[in-house]
Design a protein around this motif. Sequence first.
Motif, PDB file in Angstrom:
ATOM      1  N   GLU A 114       0.831  -1.208   0.000  1.00 21.45           N
ATOM      2  CA  GLU A 114       0.000   0.000   0.000  1.00 21.45           C
ATOM      3  C   GLU A 114       0.867   1.260   0.000  1.00 21.45           C
ATOM      4  OE1 GLU A 114      -2.401  -0.511   3.453  1.00 21.45           O
ATOM      5  OE2 GLU A 114      -3.893  -1.793   2.446  1.00 21.45           O
ATOM      6  N   LEU A 115       1.894   1.279   0.847  1.00 16.84           N
ATOM      7  CA  LEU A 115       2.803   2.419   0.893  1.00 16.84           C
ATOM      8  C   LEU A 115       3.561   2.561  -0.424  1.00 16.84           C
ATOM      9  CD1 LEU A 115       4.407   2.266   4.463  1.00 16.84           C
ATOM     10  CD2 LEU A 115       3.027   4.123   3.514  1.00 16.84           C
ATOM     11  N   PHE A 116       4.011   1.443  -0.946  1.00 19.04           N
ATOM     12  CA  PHE A 116       4.727   1.402  -2.219  1.00 19.04           C
ATOM     13  C   PHE A 116       3.919   2.081  -3.314  1.00 19.04           C
ATOM     14  CE2 PHE A 116       5.857  -1.685  -5.873  1.00 19.04           C
ATOM     15  CZ  PHE A 116       6.965  -0.944  -6.273  1.00 19.04           C
ATOM     16  N   HIS A 117       2.673   1.653  -3.485  1.00 16.82           N
ATOM     17  CA  HIS A 117       1.835   2.195  -4.553  1.00 16.82           C
ATOM     18  C   HIS A 117       1.412   3.639  -4.277  1.00 16.82           C
ATOM     19  CE1 HIS A 117       0.812  -2.232  -5.534  1.00 16.82           C
ATOM     20  NE2 HIS A 117       1.796  -1.800  -6.298  1.00 16.82           N
ATOM     21  N   GLU A 118       1.156   3.953  -3.022  1.00 15.89           N
ATOM     22  CA  GLU A 118       0.766   5.323  -2.672  1.00 15.89           C
ATOM     23  C   GLU A 118       1.886   6.306  -3.016  1.00 15.89           C
ATOM     24  OE1 GLU A 118       0.429   7.702   1.522  1.00 15.89           O
ATOM     25  OE2 GLU A 118      -0.650   5.785   1.395  1.00 15.89           O
ATOM     26  N   ARG A 119       3.109   5.947  -2.648  1.00 16.85           N
ATOM     27  CA  ARG A 119       4.241   6.834  -2.911  1.00 16.85           C
ATOM     28  C   ARG A 119       4.548   6.929  -4.405  1.00 16.85           C
ATOM     29  NH1 ARG A 119       7.998   4.710   2.202  1.00 16.85           N
ATOM     30  NH2 ARG A 119       6.675   5.653   3.826  1.00 16.85           N
ATOM     31  N   LEU A 120       4.390   5.834  -5.116  1.00 12.13           N
ATOM     32  CA  LEU A 120       4.631   5.874  -6.558  1.00 12.13           C
ATOM     33  C   LEU A 120       3.584   6.712  -7.272  1.00 12.13           C
ATOM     34  CD1 LEU A 120       5.806   2.259  -7.488  1.00 12.13           C
ATOM     35  CD2 LEU A 120       7.180   4.274  -6.938  1.00 12.13           C
ATOM     36  N   ARG A 121       2.329   6.631  -6.830  1.00 17.21           N
ATOM     37  CA  ARG A 121       1.292   7.466  -7.450  1.00 17.21           C
ATOM     38  C   ARG A 121       1.576   8.949  -7.216  1.00 17.21           C
ATOM     39  NH1 ARG A 121      -2.125   3.037  -5.929  1.00 17.21           N
ATOM     40  NH2 ARG A 121      -2.493   3.978  -3.871  1.00 17.21           N
ATOM     41  N   THR A 122       2.057   9.289  -6.024  1.00 18.67           N
ATOM     42  CA  THR A 122       2.439  10.670  -5.746  1.00 18.67           C
ATOM     43  C   THR A 122       3.612  11.087  -6.633  1.00 18.67           C
ATOM     44  OG1 THR A 122       1.688  10.498  -3.450  1.00 18.67           O
ATOM     45  CG2 THR A 122       3.245  12.266  -3.961  1.00 18.67           C
ATOM     46  N   ALA A 123       4.568  10.173  -6.774  1.00 21.36           N
ATOM     47  CA  ALA A 123       5.722  10.441  -7.637  1.00 21.36           C
ATOM     48  C   ALA A 123       5.274  10.782  -9.050  1.00 21.36           C
ATOM     49  CB  ALA A 123       6.646   9.219  -7.667  1.00 21.36           C
ATOM     50  N   GLU A 124       4.330  10.026  -9.569  1.00 21.38           N
ATOM     51  CA  GLU A 124       3.895  10.243 -10.942  1.00 21.38           C
ATOM     52  C   GLU A 124       3.245  11.615 -11.120  1.00 21.38           C
ATOM     53  OE1 GLU A 124       2.112   6.990 -13.006  1.00 21.38           O
ATOM     54  OE2 GLU A 124       4.116   6.106 -13.017  1.00 21.38           O
ATOM     55  N   GLN A 125       2.516  12.063 -10.123  1.00 20.44           N
ATOM     56  CA  GLN A 125       1.910  13.391 -10.208  1.00 20.44           C
ATOM     57  C   GLN A 125       2.984  14.469 -10.341  1.00 20.44           C
ATOM     58  OE1 GLN A 125      -0.541  13.759  -6.712  1.00 20.44           O
ATOM     59  NE2 GLN A 125      -2.000  12.199  -7.383  1.00 20.44           N
ATOM     60  N   TRP A 126       4.012  14.382  -9.492  1.00 13.98           N
ATOM     61  CA  TRP A 126       5.093  15.371  -9.545  1.00 13.98           C
ATOM     62  C   TRP A 126       5.866  15.267 -10.859  1.00 13.98           C
ATOM     63  CZ3 TRP A 126       4.057  19.062  -6.637  1.00 13.98           C
ATOM     64  CH2 TRP A 126       3.691  18.923  -5.292  1.00 13.98           C
ATOM     65  N   LEU A 127       6.106  14.071 -11.320  1.00 14.88           N
ATOM     66  CA  LEU A 127       6.892  13.890 -12.542  1.00 14.88           C
ATOM     67  C   LEU A 127       6.156  14.402 -13.772  1.00 14.88           C
ATOM     68  CD1 LEU A 127       8.328  10.364 -11.728  1.00 14.88           C
ATOM     69  CD2 LEU A 127       9.609  12.517 -11.759  1.00 14.88           C
ATOM     70  N   TYR A 128       4.863  14.149 -13.846  1.00 16.47           N
ATOM     71  CA  TYR A 128       4.080  14.681 -14.962  1.00 16.47           C
ATOM     72  C   TYR A 128       4.028  16.210 -14.902  1.00 16.47           C
ATOM     73  CZ  TYR A 128       2.399  10.264 -16.901  1.00 16.47           C
ATOM     74  OH  TYR A 128       2.323   9.035 -17.520  1.00 16.47           O
ATOM     75  N   ASP A 129       3.939  16.763 -13.681  1.00 21.74           N
ATOM     76  CA  ASP A 129       3.975  18.221 -13.541  1.00 21.74           C
ATOM     77  C   ASP A 129       5.291  18.783 -14.074  1.00 21.74           C
ATOM     78  OD1 ASP A 129       1.490  18.402 -12.432  1.00 21.74           O
ATOM     79  OD2 ASP A 129       2.173  18.785 -10.373  1.00 21.74           O
ATOM     80  N   ALA A 130       6.399  18.125 -13.725  1.00 23.24           N
ATOM     81  CA  ALA A 130       7.710  18.584 -14.195  1.00 23.24           C
ATOM     82  C   ALA A 130       7.814  18.473 -15.714  1.00 23.24           C
ATOM     83  CB  ALA A 130       8.814  17.768 -13.526  1.00 23.24           C
ATOM     84  N   ALA A 131       7.321  17.362 -16.252  1.00 23.83           N
ATOM     85  CA  ALA A 131       7.382  17.154 -17.707  1.00 23.83           C
ATOM     86  C   ALA A 131       6.566  18.192 -18.463  1.00 23.83           C
ATOM     87  CB  ALA A 131       6.904  15.748 -18.044  1.00 23.83           C
ATOM     88  N   GLU A 132       5.432  18.587 -17.905  1.00 25.42           N
ATOM     89  CA  GLU A 132       4.604  19.609 -18.554  1.00 25.42           C
ATOM     90  C   GLU A 132       5.308  20.961 -18.560  1.00 25.42           C
ATOM     91  OE1 GLU A 132       0.873  19.631 -16.582  1.00 25.42           O
ATOM     92  OE2 GLU A 132       0.252  17.666 -17.352  1.00 25.42           O
TER      93      GLU A 132
END
Length: 325
Positions: free
Chosen positions: A119-137
């Motif tokens: 649960e922690l693994f997936h929660e942190r990865l989902r947060t990571a993806e939000q930040w990474l997509y923001d950076a990519a944009e």
Amino acid sequence: MALLRDWGLTLGKWTGRPVAQIQKDSGDPDVWRVRQAAEAADWATVRDVLEARPESEDRTELLWAVGDTADVEHWIAPVIEAEPDAALPRLVAGVRHVNWGWEARTGARAKDVSRRQFELFHERLRTAEQWLYDAAEREPQWTSPWHALQTSGRGLEVGQAVARRRFEATVRRDPHHLGAHQQQLQQVCDKWGGSHEGMHAFARESAFGAPGGTLLGQLVAIAHLEQWLSLDDGADAAYMGRPEVRTSLREAADHSIRHPDFVRRGLWNQVFNTFAMAFALAGEREAARECFRVTDGRVSEFPWYYINGSDPAAAYRQQRSAAGR
């Protein structure tokens, strides 16, 4: 980072070989500097080091040094608030959350990972993806967000099609990005839902589709080590000793680390360590000795932890001795 040069002493005589020491990074002094700054929550220095290394020169190692540092996830939050339009703090937050996620999962087999860890693994990865997509944009030409999304995507099991698109997004921006190719190789290997055949095809296409002298020849060696790792005792040694495997390794080395255009940059030491292990296991003693000579006792954790997870340097020493170095 200064190279530690200690020499082995056996029965009162010099062995003439440097003691094998784990090298945590490439030796780039900026890696040490940015890690120290991250540990001190010194965003100004972290930013200066990262901005001084443009994406075109591959700042992956610097970013992952920050991302591997505890508590970055806490102090980067107010930085993002203070710099609402900046891509770099979002990239750092994303990379940190990718690392933080994998820390929660650990390197254990899935059956040994608890439900809460997942649960922690997936929660942190989902947060990571939000930040990474923001950076990519915010910075469409940057490579690093897409490379990090490859790693988070594997953990979130986004599937082969999405993973391939993320890989392609990375290499459109940097065609010979070693980290991107390493991640995609893992994505297509058998243990992550691919196949041995697809893994070897990808490794060869990438290595030989690149100009001579790049680091991508490592992929061929990694692919053989991945298949070796999947086999039972006896069958693994027989596989590495196959004539076609040995030929494949020699061809890859000729096109990369033995090529006249090869330059020791970035993760070159890890690449030589990988070929050293593969050649040693394949019984190519002369080729292995040459790789051990070049590494000169500098041990990269990957791939030696495939042999000894608790002491990669011991695995290095064992195979070096077996190769007669």
